[in-house]
Design an enzyme around this catalytic site. Structure first.
Site, PDB file in Angstrom:
ATOM      1  N   GLU A  83       0.796  -1.227   0.000  1.00 33.97           N
ATOM      2  CA  GLU A  83       0.000   0.000   0.000  1.00 33.97           C
ATOM      3  C   GLU A  83       0.832   1.283   0.000  1.00 33.97           C
ATOM      4  OE1 GLU A  83      -3.144   0.435  -0.367  1.00 33.97           O
ATOM      5  OE2 GLU A  83      -3.852  -1.635  -0.234  1.00 33.97           O
ATOM      6  N   SER A 339     -34.748 -17.784  53.808  1.00 30.25           N
ATOM      7  CA  SER A 339     -34.060 -17.938  55.099  1.00 30.25           C
ATOM      8  C   SER A 339     -32.563 -17.701  55.016  1.00 30.25           C
ATOM      9  CB  SER A 339     -34.316 -19.352  55.647  1.00 30.25           C
ATOM     10  OG  SER A 339     -35.689 -19.549  55.922  1.00 30.25           O
TER      11      SER A 339
END
Length: 692
Positions: A83, A339
């Site tokens: 590139e 509980s």
């Protein structure tokens, strides 16, 4: 003449200086819009950096930040060769490349190469524009601006973050995950070529939709890499023969709710959570398999916490998102804890000196203003030890203890520890005492905070989801929920509770975890709980429906407790070598917690039983041929007395006097209770009752 020349140079210098100032002013007035592309996708990993769950950006795109140190350097080198081969030498615009591209295109009669550098491409990705000459000029200006603001490394990372890879994929990390199922730290030759080719034509070369275009693009890049001598001819040929990925893969989605909680704690950036991926996977599979044996509407949620650090090691917010409520994190939803708060009531009573594990406490019917608790089985056991009352989850003793501790004080202490009860009906007389039996809302995460405090000498701290916070939170102040001695006494009691059916008590085995645990069932069987501590880990399990609908007959003991023990088995298997559940709970109780036979409450004010006398032996058979006899019960106390035999109310004769007709020979406990709830009892033996 010389003066004139100097004047001309002075004017030129001023003009140049003015131009520079103008350029700088324009640069400051119109900077590159970097903030527009600052948002990133997030990857949450486990404590060993194994991926758990990925989160897209708010616009729905997958855009992960690129880090050159985490990208295959062969890919980076190949990308620059293809590139922008002079990337590290130009200042944003490669003028030689621009001239070459223009000449090549002029000879070909069409645009062959745009001559854009990686910096110019990055500028276009930041600020997309139509592909025109004017746009190219703006890209060139923006490229110079980027070069002035960022390093070459930062520009390259920005490009690899924004480069389009088809659909909603942006950046090399998103593409690598979508097409190869992994991070781009190690890539094959064919993968490198495909990842370079895709941004050149993102939609035309998508391998999942345009495989022919993807292959042409990949093969073209392979040819260039061969020409640039990045690859040999043989490697390029081998790479060209490799199959393309046929479809996009899903991004990681494990620990769905736990990863979201971690992200909420840390903000939008890649984060390493405290979760252990292996344990998380094992629990998720096991709980999902168990859920398939339950009704389709039932969900399961669970957590495992490392007690010394408070780091969450596993988190199941819901067992399946295909079941109702599965998209909710059910560990963060307030439910009745049943509980499960009883251990903390007794621990506070121990701290106050009002009780010890061996203190005798009455399990008999008692009314507290308008509130009258009952045991789960509707029976009563009379005179019991506090330790037995907790192990068997008796309700009346727990309410007696909470009445002594004070419900408001108890709720405030829980809130200080990080578990604020959501109380309803608090304005009613005695409503606060319902806290003992689950009459308030708590989340599973809050219960985890409380039970990890039990395992840490009674000190409470917030849960931790991010590894970065473990060291930061280590020395921060803690909240004392109970004293160390009381916390250890509660653990000693709970680890001797009857194990779930089919389980051998941990103390009788050589390798099984010793689990100190408590179950809970909310009113109407809406929530089934089990919470416990074993070694360095605490865990909480909830089973129920997300909509709160009842499940008649489903209790915490038979539904959640077996899963809790399975969770600790998994903890022992996956984390046992790191101080896991196999570690034994050693008693550190102080001397004032030793055995005691004192009566809970005020023994001086308790009723006095006149008949039957303590330890009496009573003949209940026929006398002189008459029917077996009954006994009239008598005593003294504060007002009328209520009488119970083995927890069952006595009968009354026609005159209203209490009497008792034994139906068998053996030992009985006779109890008298005054109107203030104070109780006395005697143990007697009955003989002579004929067999039924």
């Amino acid at each position: 003449m010389i003066g004139h020349v100097r004047q001309r140079w002075r004017q030129a210098g001023l003009a140049a200086f003015g131009l520079v100032l103008a350029v700088l002013a324009l640069d400051r007035a119109f900077p590159p819009p970097l903030k527009q592309v600052s948002e990133r996708s997030v990857l949450v990993s486990d404590r060993d950096r194994r991926p758990l769950r990925a989160f897209p950006a708010s616009d729905g795109r997958w855009r992960f930040g690129a880090d050159l140190d985490a990208i295959d350097p062969v890919f980076v080198d190949a990308l620059i060769r293809v590139e922008d081969k002079r990337y590290y030498t130009h200042w944003g615009v490669d003028w030689f490349g621009m001239v070459r591209a223009a000449g090549t295109s002029l000879v070909a009669g069409r645009i062959v190469s745009g001559g854009s550098t990686i910096t110019m491409q990055t500028a276009r990705l930041i600020e997309p524009r139509p592909r025109t000459v004017g746009s190219k000029l703006i890209e060139m200006v923006r490229a110079h601006q980027l070069e002035a603001r960022l390093t070459k490394r930062e520009i390259l990372e920005l490009y690899l973050t924004l480069a389009p890879y088809g659909g909603n994929l942006e950046g090399i990390r998103a593409a690598s995950w979508a097409y190869f199922g992994r991070n781009p730290d190690r890539l094959t030759d064919d993968q490198i070529a495909l990842l370079i080719a895709l941004p050149q034509s993102p939609e035309g070369r998508r391998p999942d939709r345009r495989p022919e275009g993807a292959k042409r693009g990949r093969d073209g890049i392979l040819a260039k890499l061969e020409a640039y001598r990045v690859l040999t001819q043989g490697r390029a040929a081998d790479a060209a023969d490799q199959p393309l990925p046929g479809q996009r893969r899903s991004f990681p989605s494990r620990a769905w709710h736990g990863a979201a909680q971690t992200l909420a704690e840390t903000g939008r950036s890649d984060v390493r959570s405290t979760i252990d991926a292996n344990l998380q996977k094992a629990l998720a599979l096991h709980l999902a398999a168990h859920a398939r044996t339950l009704e389709p509407e039932v969900q399961v949620a669970a957590m495992v916490v490392h007690v010394p650090t408070r780091a969450v090691r596993a988190h199941i917010g819901s067992v399946s998102r295909d079941r109702p409520g599965g998209w909710l994190d059910l560990t963060a939803q307030a439910r009745s804890p049943g509980s499960t708060l009883k251990p903390f009531i007794y621990a506070m009573a121990f701290d106050d000196g009002a009780a010890r594990p061996e203190t005798r406490i009455m399990d008999l019917p008692k009314r507290f203003a308008s509130y009258q608790p009952e045991n789960f089985d509707r029976g009563f056991r009379g005179d019991v030890r506090v330790s037995e009352a907790l192990q068997h989850s008796l309700n009346v003793p727990a309410v007696l203890a909470l009445d002594r501790v004070g419900p408001e004080r108890f709720a405030a202490q829980l809130a200080l520890a990080g578990a604020s009860p959501r109380v309803r009906g608090g304005a009613e007389d005695g409503a606060g005492l319902a806290l003992a039996l689950g009459g308030a809302g708590l989340t599973l995460q809050e219960l985890a905070v409380l039970y990890t405090a039990l395992g840490d000498d009674g000190f409470a701290k917030p849960l931790i989801w991010s590894e970065d916070r473990v060291a930061l939170e280590r020395d921060k102040p803690r909240v004392r929920l109970t004293s160390p001695a009381s916390a250890q006494s509660i653990l000693d009691i709970l680890k001797r509770a009857p194990p779930p059916e089919g389980r051998v008590p941990g103390r009788l085995t050589a390798s099984a975890p010793q689990v100190a645990y408590k179950t809970g069932t909310s009113y109407g069987f809406r929530d089934a709980w089990a919470a416990g501590v074993a070694g360095d880990y605490a865990a909480v399990v909830w089973v129920g429906r997300a909509d709160g609908a009842p499940r008649p007959g489903r209790t915490g003991r038979d539904t959640a407790a077996p899963l809790l023990f399975d969770v600790f088995d998994s903890v022992d298997a996956h984390l046992g070598g790191q101080g896991g559940a196999q570690a034994r709970l050693q008693s550190r109780a102080s001397g004032n917690m030793g055995p005691s036979q004192e009566q809970f409450g005020n023994p001086q004010a308790a009723p006095q039983i006149l008949f039957p006398p303590r330890n009496a032996e009573l003949w209940a058979g026929a006398v002189d041929g008459k029917m077996p006899r009954a006994f009239v019960l008598s005593g003294r106390g504060d007002g009328p007395l209520d009488w119970y035999v083995d927890g069952q109310p006595s009968a009354l004769d026609d005159a209203g006097a209490p009497y008792w007709a034994p139906d068998r020979s053996g030992f009985y406990t006779v109890t008298a209770v005054d109107r203030a709830g104070r109780a006395s009892n005697v143990r007697v033996r009955v003989i002579g009752v004929p067999p039924a």
